[in-house]
Motif scaffolding. Structure first.
Motif, mmCIF file in Angstrom:
data_model
loop_
_atom_site.group_PDB
_atom_site.id
_atom_site.type_symbol
_atom_site.label_atom_id
_atom_site.label_comp_id
_atom_site.label_asym_id
_atom_site.label_seq_id
_atom_site.Cartn_x
_atom_site.Cartn_y
_atom_site.Cartn_z
ATOM 1 N N ARG A 1 -6.983 1.725 -6.576
ATOM 2 C CA ARG A 1 -7.194 0.332 -6.864
ATOM 3 C C ARG A 1 -7.691 0.334 -8.410
ATOM 4 O O ARG A 1 -6.970 -0.562 -9.105
ATOM 5 C CB ARG A 1 -8.226 -0.400 -6.025
ATOM 6 N N GLU B 1 8.579 7.124 -2.431
ATOM 7 C CA GLU B 1 7.226 6.595 -2.022
ATOM 8 C C GLU B 1 6.516 7.410 -1.266
ATOM 9 O O GLU B 1 5.303 7.231 -1.108
ATOM 10 C CB GLU B 1 7.415 5.112 -1.379
ATOM 11 N N MET C 1 0.883 -1.172 0.044
ATOM 12 C CA MET C 1 -0.007 0.045 0.018
ATOM 13 C C MET C 1 0.973 1.246 -0.037
ATOM 14 O O MET C 1 1.642 1.352 0.823
ATOM 15 C CB MET C 1 -0.920 -0.015 1.269
ATOM 16 N N ALA C 2 0.545 2.201 -0.963
ATOM 17 C CA ALA C 2 1.344 3.436 -1.153
ATOM 18 C C ALA C 2 1.268 4.227 0.122
ATOM 19 O O ALA C 2 0.175 4.251 0.729
ATOM 20 C CB ALA C 2 1.291 4.056 -2.467
#
Lengths: 151, 80
Positions: free
Chosen positions: A148, A82, A1-2
């Protein structure tokens, strides 16, 4: 998950908890004839302060836990890139905000409608804060869906 | 951006393979976006801005059209 996705989940968690706190409180007030300005504005204060401080605290906690788990499993520090926001993140953020505005404008409409039917200002304030929380939740769900789905 | 992504295709995965299996992370660092964005572009779920598209092409030392291709509506039926 970012990183941005984690922040969205943190915000969604806080707004869900606050809505779960807010709903029963308002119901109790109405059932016990305690729907008074003093009680309502106290609830407003709790929700607003809870939203700001809760989101900050949960976001920091989520990122500390993620960083610790990442370092423990890979023996490397998380990549600094990130933690940055790129054009896709900004686009998803904007689209989520647009969805939240639409939901909130419906809430404002119904809040104003309470004046039309000669209600006291208190239901308006209750509707405003409730629609704000719902708008925040719907906006965050929309952001998660877009993360997503692509964008 | 975002709309019409089914008409825009790319061969980033193949190009990465021919560049000594360049990782998505390495490409993301070269382009200046997150790895998640590279994944979304590669899978055709997200159409990048012109600037990012040019940066991706430059990362492979290629022209834009060597990386991305656009198929207008109905072209496949006109030119089978």
């Amino acid at each position: 998950m970012a990183f941005q996705e984690r922040n969205t989940v943190a915000s969604l968690t806080v707004s869900s908890l606050l809505l779960a706190f807010f709903g029963p409180r308002i119901t109790t007030m109405l059932l016990n004839d305690a729907f008074l300005a003093e009680n309502l504005f106290q609830l407003w204060l709790i929700v607003i302060v809870g939203m700001i401080l809760g989101t900050i605290a949960v976001t920091i906690l989520a990122n500390i836990v993620h960083g610790a788990v990442y370092m423990a499993s890979t023996q490397q520090e998380p990549d600094s890139l990130e933690y940055e926001e790129d054009e896709r993140d900004q686009l998803i953020e904007l689209k989520g905000t647009r969805v939240a505005y639409v939901v909130f404008s419906f809430g404002v409409f119904f809040a104003m409608l309470s004046f039309v039917i000669n209600q006291s200002p208190l239901p308006m304030f209750a509707l405003l804060i409730a629609s704000g929380l719902v708008a925040q939740m719907v906006g965050n769900v929309s952001r998660l869906f877009r993360y997503r789905a692509g964008a | 951006m975002g709309k019409g992504t089914d008409h825009i295709s790319n061969n980033i995965r193949t190009l990465r393979f021919h560049r000594d299996e360049m990782t998505q992370k390495e490409l993301a660092e070269k382009v200046g976006v997150t790895r998640q964005t590279i994944i979304a572009i590669e899978q055709g779920k997200y159409a990048p801005s012109l600037e990012v598209a040019f940066r991706i092409a430059r990362a492979f030392d290629l022209n834009l059209e060597d990386v991305f291709s656009y198929t207008p509506d109905g072209e496949s039926t006109l030119n089978p």
